[in-house]
Design a protein around this motif. Structure first.
Motif, PDB file in Angstrom:
ATOM      1  N   ARG A  74       0.739  -1.424  -0.076  1.00  0.00           N
ATOM      2  CA  ARG A  74       0.102  -0.149   0.031  1.00  0.00           C
ATOM      3  C   ARG A  74       0.872   1.132  -0.024  1.00  0.00           C
ATOM      4  NH1 ARG A  74      -5.241   1.383   0.982  1.00  0.00           N
ATOM      5  NH2 ARG A  74      -5.982  -0.684   1.128  1.00  0.00           N
ATOM      6  N   SER A  75       1.809   1.044   0.855  1.00  0.00           N
ATOM      7  CA  SER A  75       2.749   2.611   0.962  1.00  0.00           C
ATOM      8  C   SER A  75       3.348   2.691  -0.480  1.00  0.00           C
ATOM      9  CB  SER A  75       3.748   2.316   2.030  1.00  0.00           C
ATOM     10  OG  SER A  75       4.419   1.332   2.073  1.00  0.00           O
ATOM     11  N   SER A  76       4.054   1.782  -1.127  1.00  0.00           N
ATOM     12  CA  SER A  76       4.766   1.910  -2.250  1.00  0.00           C
ATOM     13  C   SER A  76       3.815   2.493  -3.291  1.00  0.00           C
ATOM     14  CB  SER A  76       5.633   0.773  -2.787  1.00  0.00           C
ATOM     15  OG  SER A  76       4.769  -0.388  -3.077  1.00  0.00           O
ATOM     16  N   THR A  77       2.620   1.855  -3.352  1.00  0.00           N
ATOM     17  CA  THR A  77       1.532   2.187  -4.661  1.00  0.00           C
ATOM     18  C   THR A  77       1.239   3.660  -4.335  1.00  0.00           C
ATOM     19  OG1 THR A  77       0.663  -0.291  -4.639  1.00  0.00           O
ATOM     20  CG2 THR A  77      -0.525   1.375  -5.675  1.00  0.00           C
ATOM     21  N   LEU A  78       0.874   4.075  -2.941  1.00  0.00           N
ATOM     22  CA  LEU A  78       0.490   5.323  -2.811  1.00  0.00           C
ATOM     23  C   LEU A  78       1.655   6.417  -2.961  1.00  0.00           C
ATOM     24  CD1 LEU A  78      -1.924   4.758   0.330  1.00  0.00           C
ATOM     25  CD2 LEU A  78      -2.509   5.109  -2.167  1.00  0.00           C
ATOM     26  N   ARG A  79       2.803   6.090  -2.752  1.00  0.00           N
ATOM     27  CA  ARG A  79       3.917   6.937  -3.047  1.00  0.00           C
ATOM     28  C   ARG A  79       4.251   7.206  -4.546  1.00  0.00           C
ATOM     29  NH1 ARG A  79       7.447   4.255   1.346  1.00  0.00           N
ATOM     30  NH2 ARG A  79       7.833   5.806   2.874  1.00  0.00           N
ATOM     31  N   LEU A  80       3.922   6.017  -5.228  1.00  0.00           N
ATOM     32  CA  LEU A  80       3.945   6.221  -6.667  1.00  0.00           C
ATOM     33  C   LEU A  80       2.877   7.028  -7.421  1.00  0.00           C
ATOM     34  CD1 LEU A  80       5.079   2.540  -7.973  1.00  0.00           C
ATOM     35  CD2 LEU A  80       6.637   4.739  -8.238  1.00  0.00           C
ATOM     36  N   THR A  81       2.023   7.126  -6.752  1.00  0.00           N
ATOM     37  CA  THR A  81       0.461   7.625  -7.257  1.00  0.00           C
ATOM     38  C   THR A  81       0.860   8.994  -6.985  1.00  0.00           C
ATOM     39  OG1 THR A  81      -0.676   5.547  -6.969  1.00  0.00           O
ATOM     40  CG2 THR A  81      -1.821   7.672  -7.261  1.00  0.00           C
ATOM     41  N   LEU A  82       1.293   9.264  -5.766  1.00  0.00           N
ATOM     42  CA  LEU A  82       1.524  10.748  -5.281  1.00  0.00           C
ATOM     43  C   LEU A  82       2.456  11.496  -5.957  1.00  0.00           C
ATOM     44  CD1 LEU A  82       0.478  10.455  -1.366  1.00  0.00           C
ATOM     45  CD2 LEU A  82      -0.536  11.890  -2.967  1.00  0.00           C
ATOM     46  N   SER A  83       3.431  10.546  -6.318  1.00  0.00           N
ATOM     47  CA  SER A  83       4.452  11.125  -7.294  1.00  0.00           C
ATOM     48  C   SER A  83       3.888  11.318  -8.559  1.00  0.00           C
ATOM     49  CB  SER A  83       5.572  10.101  -7.200  1.00  0.00           C
ATOM     50  OG  SER A  83       6.516  10.598  -8.216  1.00  0.00           O
ATOM     51  N   ALA A  84       3.330  10.623  -9.046  1.00  0.00           N
ATOM     52  CA  ALA A  84       2.556  10.795 -10.486  1.00  0.00           C
ATOM     53  C   ALA A  84       1.712  12.240 -10.396  1.00  0.00           C
ATOM     54  CB  ALA A  84       1.879   9.698 -11.029  1.00  0.00           C
ATOM     55  N   ILE A  85       1.079  12.346  -9.347  1.00  0.00           N
ATOM     56  CA  ILE A  85       0.118  13.377  -9.134  1.00  0.00           C
ATOM     57  C   ILE A  85       1.000  14.815  -9.134  1.00  0.00           C
ATOM     58  CG2 ILE A  85      -1.308  14.785  -7.713  1.00  0.00           C
ATOM     59  CD1 ILE A  85      -2.393  11.961  -6.762  1.00  0.00           C
ATOM     60  N   GLY A  86       2.293  14.839  -8.331  1.00  0.00           N
ATOM     61  CA  GLY A  86       3.219  15.817  -8.112  1.00  0.00           C
ATOM     62  C   GLY A  86       3.718  16.040  -9.371  1.00  0.00           C
ATOM     63  N   TYR A  87       4.036  15.229 -10.298  1.00  0.00           N
ATOM     64  CA  TYR A  87       4.669  15.530 -11.577  1.00  0.00           C
ATOM     65  C   TYR A  87       3.746  16.115 -12.414  1.00  0.00           C
ATOM     66  CZ  TYR A  87       6.656  14.442 -16.313  1.00  0.00           C
ATOM     67  OH  TYR A  87       7.173  14.867 -17.568  1.00  0.00           O
ATOM     68  N   GLU A  88       2.346  15.617 -12.134  1.00  0.00           N
ATOM     69  CA  GLU A  88       1.315  16.505 -13.084  1.00  0.00           C
ATOM     70  C   GLU A  88       1.212  17.885 -12.670  1.00  0.00           C
ATOM     71  OE1 GLU A  88      -1.089  16.056 -16.541  1.00  0.00           O
ATOM     72  OE2 GLU A  88       0.204  14.301 -15.515  1.00  0.00           O
ATOM     73  N   GLU A  89       1.405  17.981 -11.277  1.00  0.00           N
ATOM     74  CA  GLU A  89       0.847  19.361 -11.145  1.00  0.00           C
ATOM     75  C   GLU A  89       2.256  20.271 -11.431  1.00  0.00           C
ATOM     76  OE1 GLU A  89      -1.334  18.726  -6.899  1.00  0.00           O
ATOM     77  OE2 GLU A  89       0.804  18.710  -6.716  1.00  0.00           O
ATOM     78  N   THR A  90       3.486  19.839 -11.562  1.00  0.00           N
ATOM     79  CA  THR A  90       4.493  20.724 -11.926  1.00  0.00           C
ATOM     80  C   THR A  90       4.851  20.607 -13.405  1.00  0.00           C
ATOM     81  OG1 THR A  90       6.172  18.832 -11.362  1.00  0.00           O
ATOM     82  CG2 THR A  90       5.799  20.286  -9.874  1.00  0.00           C
ATOM     83  N   ALA A  91       3.903  19.737 -14.228  1.00  0.00           N
ATOM     84  CA  ALA A  91       4.300  19.554 -15.782  1.00  0.00           C
ATOM     85  C   ALA A  91       3.799  21.184 -16.387  1.00  0.00           C
ATOM     86  CB  ALA A  91       3.670  18.594 -16.169  1.00  0.00           C
ATOM     87  N   GLY A  92       4.362  21.513 -17.190  1.00  0.00           N
ATOM     88  CA  GLY A  92       3.924  22.581 -18.029  1.00  0.00           C
ATOM     89  C   GLY A  92       4.543  23.914 -17.492  1.00  0.00           C
ATOM     90  N   LYS A  93       4.089  24.960 -17.947  1.00  0.00           N
ATOM     91  CA  LYS A  93       4.853  26.374 -17.580  1.00  0.00           C
ATOM     92  C   LYS A  93       4.782  26.703 -16.139  1.00  0.00           C
ATOM     93  CE  LYS A  93       4.893  27.827 -22.429  1.00  0.00           C
ATOM     94  NZ  LYS A  93       6.348  27.602 -22.681  1.00  0.00           N
ATOM     95  N   VAL A  94       3.527  26.502 -15.712  1.00  0.00           N
ATOM     96  CA  VAL A  94       3.105  27.111 -14.446  1.00  0.00           C
ATOM     97  C   VAL A  94       2.739  25.966 -13.267  1.00  0.00           C
ATOM     98  CG1 VAL A  94       1.638  28.649 -12.969  1.00  0.00           C
ATOM     99  CG2 VAL A  94       2.527  29.296 -15.281  1.00  0.00           C
ATOM    100  N   ALA A  95       3.624  25.750 -12.165  1.00  0.00           N
ATOM    101  CA  ALA A  95       3.051  24.478 -11.255  1.00  0.00           C
ATOM    102  C   ALA A  95       1.653  25.092 -10.565  1.00  0.00           C
ATOM    103  CB  ALA A  95       3.942  24.639 -10.033  1.00  0.00           C
ATOM    104  N   ARG A  96       0.815  24.325 -10.498  1.00  0.00           N
ATOM    105  CA  ARG A  96      -0.590  24.450 -10.118  1.00  0.00           C
ATOM    106  C   ARG A  96      -1.136  23.089  -9.062  1.00  0.00           C
ATOM    107  NH1 ARG A  96      -4.255  21.886 -13.356  1.00  0.00           N
ATOM    108  NH2 ARG A  96      -3.182  20.445 -15.125  1.00  0.00           N
ATOM    109  N   GLU A  97      -2.257  23.369  -8.507  1.00  0.00           N
ATOM    110  CA  GLU A  97      -2.526  22.192  -7.626  1.00  0.00           C
ATOM    111  C   GLU A  97      -3.790  21.632  -8.624  1.00  0.00           C
ATOM    112  OE1 GLU A  97      -4.706  21.450  -3.385  1.00  0.00           O
ATOM    113  OE2 GLU A  97      -2.957  22.891  -3.426  1.00  0.00           O
ATOM    114  N   LEU A  98      -3.885  20.368  -8.730  1.00  0.00           N
ATOM    115  CA  LEU A  98      -4.735  19.810  -9.279  1.00  0.00           C
ATOM    116  C   LEU A  98      -6.060  19.593  -8.753  1.00  0.00           C
ATOM    117  CD1 LEU A  98      -2.982  16.271 -10.640  1.00  0.00           C
ATOM    118  CD2 LEU A  98      -3.181  18.782 -11.741  1.00  0.00           C
TER     119      LEU A  98
END
Length: 154
Positions: free
Chosen positions: A23-47
């Motif tokens: 559970r912890s490794s799966t959630l870490r990877l998912t939160l990492s993907a969310i963090g990546y998505e938030e910082t992708a593009g020109k401006v960092a934003r919250e999803l």
């Protein structure tokens, strides 16, 4: 912070305290993907919650595809782990539509598209445009497309 993202982080903290490695490794990877998505593009934003849901859906789909690949490659233990991670992520997704519910939504959309002048297989795009917002997150695109093709052909 969005409620879904904070729920993921709270669950991660609980999983770490409980020493639940899967559970912890799966959630870490998912939160990492969310963090990546938030910082992708020109401006960092919250999803938003909807955007977080799309990331979780994408991650769950990756797990299913990886499980199939491992299964075909003769690595059942890796396939089992991927399936377990996919099931864990499914807990955060909305309940999937049954085949009957999906058929009903598609049939309604086909009728609506035909009323708008769309005919035959060429109506696929028009029907998908009507169906997608109604099933967002509750049915995989491949399932929806197959149901639309089946009804348009028949």
């Amino acid at each position: 912070m969005t409620t879904l993202k904070s729920r993921l982080q709270d669950d991660l903290t609980a999983a770490i305290k409980a020493r639940d490695e899967l559970r912890s490794s799966t959630l870490r990877l998912t939160l990492s993907a969310i963090g990546y998505e938030e910082t992708a593009g020109k401006v960092a934003r919250e999803l938003s919650d909807d955007e977080v849901l799309k990331v979780i859906t994408r991650e769950a789909k990756k797990r299913r595809e990886a499980a199939d690949a491992f299964e075909k490659g003769g690595r059942p233990e890796s396939a089992e782990r991927e399936r377990a991670e996919g099931e864990l992520l499914a807990d955060y997704l909305p309940k999937q539509l049954s085949d009957e519910e999906l058929q009903a939504i598609v049939a309604e959309a086909v009728t609506e598209a035909k009323a708008g002048g769309a005919e035959g297989p060429k109506a696929m795009g028009a029907v998908m445009k009507i169906v997608n917002p109604k099933v967002a997150g509750r049915a995989e695109g491949g399932r929806v497309a197959a149901a639309v093709k089946q009804l348009l052909a028949g």
